[in-house]
Design a protein around this motif. Structure first.
Motif, PDB file in Angstrom:
ATOM      1  N   THR A  52      68.959  35.476   1.231  1.00 44.09           N
ATOM      2  CA  THR A  52      69.614  35.672  -0.067  1.00 44.09           C
ATOM      3  C   THR A  52      69.394  34.440  -0.939  1.00 44.09           C
ATOM      4  OG1 THR A  52      71.350  37.048   0.919  1.00 44.09           O
ATOM      5  CG2 THR A  52      71.821  36.105  -1.243  1.00 44.09           C
ATOM      6  N   MET A  53      69.190  34.665  -2.237  1.00 46.66           N
ATOM      7  CA  MET A  53      69.133  33.560  -3.186  1.00 46.66           C
ATOM      8  C   MET A  53      69.831  33.967  -4.477  1.00 46.66           C
ATOM      9  SD  MET A  53      65.928  31.461  -4.860  1.00 46.66           S
ATOM     10  CE  MET A  53      66.285  30.144  -6.062  1.00 46.66           C
ATOM     11  N   GLU A  54      70.595  33.041  -5.052  1.00 50.79           N
ATOM     12  CA  GLU A  54      71.285  33.265  -6.319  1.00 50.79           C
ATOM     13  C   GLU A  54      70.830  32.224  -7.332  1.00 50.79           C
ATOM     14  OE1 GLU A  54      75.473  33.263  -5.707  1.00 50.79           O
ATOM     15  OE2 GLU A  54      75.413  34.733  -4.080  1.00 50.79           O
ATOM     16  N   GLN A  55      70.546  32.674  -8.557  1.00 52.76           N
ATOM     17  CA  GLN A  55      70.101  31.771  -9.617  1.00 52.76           C
ATOM     18  C   GLN A  55      70.197  32.476 -10.959  1.00 52.76           C
ATOM     19  OE1 GLN A  55      66.655  28.714  -9.319  1.00 52.76           O
ATOM     20  NE2 GLN A  55      65.683  30.546 -10.165  1.00 52.76           N
ATOM     21  N   ASP A  56      70.683  31.783 -11.978  1.00 55.03           N
ATOM     22  CA  ASP A  56      70.752  32.300 -13.348  1.00 55.03           C
ATOM     23  C   ASP A  56      71.491  33.634 -13.439  1.00 55.03           C
ATOM     24  OD1 ASP A  56      69.339  30.143 -14.407  1.00 55.03           O
ATOM     25  OD2 ASP A  56      67.394  31.119 -14.121  1.00 55.03           O
ATOM     26  N   GLY A  57      72.470  33.842 -12.576  1.00 55.85           N
ATOM     27  CA  GLY A  57      73.215  35.098 -12.605  1.00 55.85           C
ATOM     28  C   GLY A  57      72.519  36.237 -11.888  1.00 55.85           C
ATOM     29  N   LEU A  58      71.360  35.980 -11.277  1.00 57.04           N
ATOM     30  CA  LEU A  58      70.626  36.981 -10.520  1.00 57.04           C
ATOM     31  C   LEU A  58      70.762  36.695  -9.032  1.00 57.04           C
ATOM     32  CD1 LEU A  58      67.307  37.092 -12.588  1.00 57.04           C
ATOM     33  CD2 LEU A  58      69.276  38.627 -12.786  1.00 57.04           C
ATOM     34  N   THR A  59      70.883  37.748  -8.237  1.00 54.43           N
ATOM     35  CA  THR A  59      70.980  37.607  -6.786  1.00 54.43           C
ATOM     36  C   THR A  59      69.888  38.421  -6.117  1.00 54.43           C
ATOM     37  OG1 THR A  59      73.384  37.295  -6.866  1.00 54.43           O
ATOM     38  CG2 THR A  59      72.438  37.926  -4.747  1.00 54.43           C
ATOM     39  N   LEU A  60      69.075  37.754  -5.318  1.00 52.62           N
ATOM     40  CA  LEU A  60      68.044  38.413  -4.519  1.00 52.62           C
ATOM     41  C   LEU A  60      68.543  38.543  -3.087  1.00 52.62           C
ATOM     42  CD1 LEU A  60      65.127  39.404  -3.804  1.00 52.62           C
ATOM     43  CD2 LEU A  60      64.556  36.981  -3.459  1.00 52.62           C
ATOM     44  N   GLN A  61      68.535  39.757  -2.570  1.00 51.21           N
ATOM     45  CA  GLN A  61      68.794  40.022  -1.156  1.00 51.21           C
ATOM     46  C   GLN A  61      67.533  40.650  -0.589  1.00 51.21           C
ATOM     47  OE1 GLN A  61      72.404  42.407  -2.168  1.00 51.21           O
ATOM     48  NE2 GLN A  61      73.293  41.329  -0.435  1.00 51.21           N
ATOM     49  N   THR A  72      52.444  46.111  11.831  1.00 50.52           N
ATOM     50  CA  THR A  72      53.139  46.432  10.582  1.00 50.52           C
ATOM     51  C   THR A  72      54.032  45.281  10.135  1.00 50.52           C
ATOM     52  OG1 THR A  72      55.002  47.476  11.738  1.00 50.52           O
ATOM     53  CG2 THR A  72      53.160  48.906  11.095  1.00 50.52           C
ATOM     54  N   LEU A  73      54.197  45.181   8.816  1.00 51.56           N
ATOM     55  CA  LEU A  73      55.108  44.226   8.194  1.00 51.56           C
ATOM     56  C   LEU A  73      55.801  44.936   7.047  1.00 51.56           C
ATOM     57  CD1 LEU A  73      56.230  41.333   7.524  1.00 51.56           C
ATOM     58  CD2 LEU A  73      54.204  41.029   6.091  1.00 51.56           C
ATOM     59  N   SER A  74      57.138  44.875   7.019  1.00 50.95           N
ATOM     60  CA  SER A  74      57.911  45.530   5.962  1.00 50.95           C
ATOM     61  C   SER A  74      58.846  44.525   5.316  1.00 50.95           C
ATOM     62  CB  SER A  74      58.723  46.697   6.534  1.00 50.95           C
ATOM     63  OG  SER A  74      57.875  47.686   7.070  1.00 50.95           O
ATOM     64  N   LEU A  75      58.894  44.558   3.986  1.00 45.54           N
ATOM     65  CA  LEU A  75      59.824  43.752   3.208  1.00 45.54           C
ATOM     66  C   LEU A  75      60.612  44.681   2.294  1.00 45.54           C
ATOM     67  CD1 LEU A  75      57.383  40.886   2.188  1.00 45.54           C
ATOM     68  CD2 LEU A  75      59.408  40.578   3.616  1.00 45.54           C
ATOM     69  N   ALA A  76      61.913  44.500   2.251  1.00 47.01           N
ATOM     70  CA  ALA A  76      62.765  45.250   1.326  1.00 47.01           C
ATOM     71  C   ALA A  76      63.585  44.248   0.526  1.00 47.01           C
ATOM     72  CB  ALA A  76      63.682  46.208   2.085  1.00 47.01           C
ATOM     73  N   TYR A  77      63.823  44.549  -0.752  1.00 45.44           N
ATOM     74  CA  TYR A  77      64.585  43.614  -1.577  1.00 45.44           C
ATOM     75  C   TYR A  77      65.465  44.361  -2.571  1.00 45.44           C
ATOM     76  CZ  TYR A  77      60.946  44.609  -5.027  1.00 45.44           C
ATOM     77  OH  TYR A  77      60.091  45.248  -5.887  1.00 45.44           O
ATOM     78  N   ARG A  78      66.486  43.676  -2.997  1.00 40.75           N
ATOM     79  CA  ARG A  78      67.408  44.191  -4.026  1.00 40.75           C
ATOM     80  C   ARG A  78      67.795  43.017  -4.916  1.00 40.75           C
ATOM     81  NH1 ARG A  78      73.315  45.256  -4.465  1.00 40.75           N
ATOM     82  NH2 ARG A  78      73.619  47.179  -5.670  1.00 40.75           N
ATOM     83  N   ILE A  79      67.688  43.201  -6.219  1.00 34.57           N
ATOM     84  CA  ILE A  79      68.076  42.174  -7.185  1.00 34.57           C
ATOM     85  C   ILE A  79      69.182  42.730  -8.063  1.00 34.57           C
ATOM     86  CG2 ILE A  79      67.318  40.734  -9.114  1.00 34.57           C
ATOM     87  CD1 ILE A  79      64.525  40.756  -7.917  1.00 34.57           C
ATOM     88  N   THR A  80      70.293  42.035  -8.104  1.00 32.89           N
ATOM     89  CA  THR A  80      71.415  42.432  -8.954  1.00 32.89           C
ATOM     90  C   THR A  80      71.604  41.378 -10.041  1.00 32.89           C
ATOM     91  OG1 THR A  80      72.979  41.334  -7.455  1.00 32.89           O
ATOM     92  CG2 THR A  80      72.580  43.683  -7.106  1.00 32.89           C
ATOM     93  N   SER A  81      72.049  41.833 -11.199  1.00 30.30           N
ATOM     94  CA  SER A  81      72.208  40.926 -12.335  1.00 30.30           C
ATOM     95  C   SER A  81      73.667  40.802 -12.747  1.00 30.30           C
ATOM     96  CB  SER A  81      71.389  41.420 -13.538  1.00 30.30           C
ATOM     97  OG  SER A  81      71.629  40.596 -14.669  1.00 30.30           O
ATOM     98  N   VAL A 144      60.765  44.846 -15.207  1.00 28.31           N
ATOM     99  CA  VAL A 144      61.922  45.731 -15.336  1.00 28.31           C
ATOM    100  C   VAL A 144      63.003  45.005 -16.123  1.00 28.31           C
ATOM    101  CG1 VAL A 144      63.800  46.834 -14.072  1.00 28.31           C
ATOM    102  CG2 VAL A 144      61.476  46.994 -13.213  1.00 28.31           C
ATOM    103  N   ARG A 145      63.605  45.698 -17.062  1.00 32.21           N
ATOM    104  CA  ARG A 145      64.718  45.114 -17.818  1.00 32.21           C
ATOM    105  C   ARG A 145      66.022  45.411 -17.101  1.00 32.21           C
ATOM    106  NH1 ARG A 145      68.703  46.025 -21.715  1.00 32.21           N
ATOM    107  NH2 ARG A 145      68.672  44.581 -23.486  1.00 32.21           N
ATOM    108  N   LEU A 146      66.742  44.377 -16.750  1.00 34.21           N
ATOM    109  CA  LEU A 146      68.040  44.530 -16.093  1.00 34.21           C
ATOM    110  C   LEU A 146      69.148  44.055 -17.035  1.00 34.21           C
ATOM    111  CD1 LEU A 146      67.541  43.273 -12.415  1.00 34.21           C
ATOM    112  CD2 LEU A 146      67.592  45.612 -13.262  1.00 34.21           C
ATOM    113  N   ALA A 147      70.044  44.947 -17.365  1.00 34.01           N
ATOM    114  CA  ALA A 147      71.227  44.562 -18.130  1.00 34.01           C
ATOM    115  C   ALA A 147      72.275  44.024 -17.166  1.00 34.01           C
ATOM    116  CB  ALA A 147      71.771  45.764 -18.896  1.00 34.01           C
ATOM    117  N   PRO A 148      73.242  43.257 -17.654  1.00 33.05           N
ATOM    118  CA  PRO A 148      74.303  42.771 -16.770  1.00 33.05           C
ATOM    119  C   PRO A 148      74.961  43.929 -16.016  1.00 33.05           C
ATOM    120  CG  PRO A 148      74.433  41.675 -18.893  1.00 33.05           C
ATOM    121  CD  PRO A 148      73.397  42.749 -19.040  1.00 33.05           C
ATOM    122  N   GLY A 149      75.131  43.778 -14.704  1.00 23.34           N
ATOM    123  CA  GLY A 149      75.736  44.814 -13.878  1.00 23.34           C
ATOM    124  C   GLY A 149      74.740  45.781 -13.276  1.00 23.34           C
ATOM    125  N   GLU A 150      73.469  45.708 -13.697  1.00 28.42           N
ATOM    126  CA  GLU A 150      72.455  46.602 -13.149  1.00 28.42           C
ATOM    127  C   GLU A 150      71.712  45.931 -12.000  1.00 28.42           C
ATOM    128  OE1 GLU A 150      71.331  49.519 -16.866  1.00 28.42           O
ATOM    129  OE2 GLU A 150      70.019  47.804 -16.442  1.00 28.42           O
TER     130      GLU A 150
END
Length: 240
Positions: A52-61, A72-81, A144-150
């Motif tokens: 996990t990393m947090e920066q500028d109001g964005l969180t990467l998991q 095989t190699l698999s990566l999954a990610y989620r970014i919240t704003s 991708v454009r992410l608004a706050p909360g997206e």
């Protein structure tokens, strides 16, 4: 150059990455955000973990599952704003299309083996220009454009050994050399427009994309989110 794709994850969509959690505190030189990563796998070979990393109001998991025994190699990610304004995240790479032309692909990422640093960089970001090379035109992924909360989520699947894919240089493997690298770094770039930036839309690579124009004399913030994973014995092919 950015692609318009708003995705507010709720219900089943958000549940896909719900198990992501951080296990121990780490850090990364050159990043101002806070990052955490999963524990070191106990044996060389297969690896699984989260970061996990947090920066500028964005969180990467992010989550990794490497299975050299299965290739095989698999990566999954989620970014919240939780930023105060829109954030633009590099999400789709421009790649050649069969029959000519280009298309935008969210399931592709650049792969830069860095054997001198003992790691491989997998990234969705503006690719670096090799020293001494001045391309006639720059390759910039769509965003991708992410608004706050997206939020947005994505997945990347690779065959092992991991093959290099870099921009502006040859990725030919006429005489393949294989090594093993013990660390993988996932990087996802983003841009934060300044107050008063003007947003415009246009069509590119089959997508409705858009850009923003900074006010005179004002620059936007360009940065990246990163997740680092320990991957003992990860097989990687080196470019010539």
């Amino acid at each position: 150059m950015v692609i318009r794709r708003r995705t507010l994850l709720t219900g089943a969509g958000a549940a896909i990455l719900a198990p992501l959690a951080s296990a121990c505190r780490t850090g990364h030189a050159g990043q101002s955000g806070a990052a955490t990563a999963g524990p070191l796998p106990s044996a060389r070979g297969n690896a699984k973990g989260t970061a996990t990393m947090e920066q500028d109001g964005l969180t990467l998991q992010a989550r990794i599952e490497a299975r050299p025994d299965a290739g095989t190699l698999s990566l999954a990610y989620r970014i919240t704003s939780a930023a105060s304004g829109p954030a633009y995240v590099y999400d789709k790479l421009i790649v050649p299309k069969r029959g000519g032309g280009v298309e935008a692909k969210a399931d592709r990422a650049y792969v830069y083996p860095l054997p001198d640093e003992g790691e491989v960089l997998v990234m969705k970001d503006v690719p670096p220009q090799p020293p001494g090379l001045s391309p006639a035109s720059l390759v910039v992924p769509l965003m991708v454009r992410l608004a706050p909360g997206e939020a947005l989520q994505g997945a990347l699947d690779f065959a092992l050994p991991l093959r290099p894919w870099r921009e502006y240089v040859s990725n030919e493997l006429a005489y393949p050399r294989q090594t093993t690298l013990d660390s993988l770094r996932l990087r996802i770039g983003y841009a934060l427009p300044p107050q008063g930036a003007e947003e415009t839309t246009f069509d590119h690579a089959g997508e409705t994309a858009y850009n923003f124009r900074n006010p005179p004399g004002v620059l936007h913030r360009q940065a990246s989110l990163e997740a680092r994973f320990e991957t003992p014995g990860l097989p990687v092919l080196l470019p010539e």
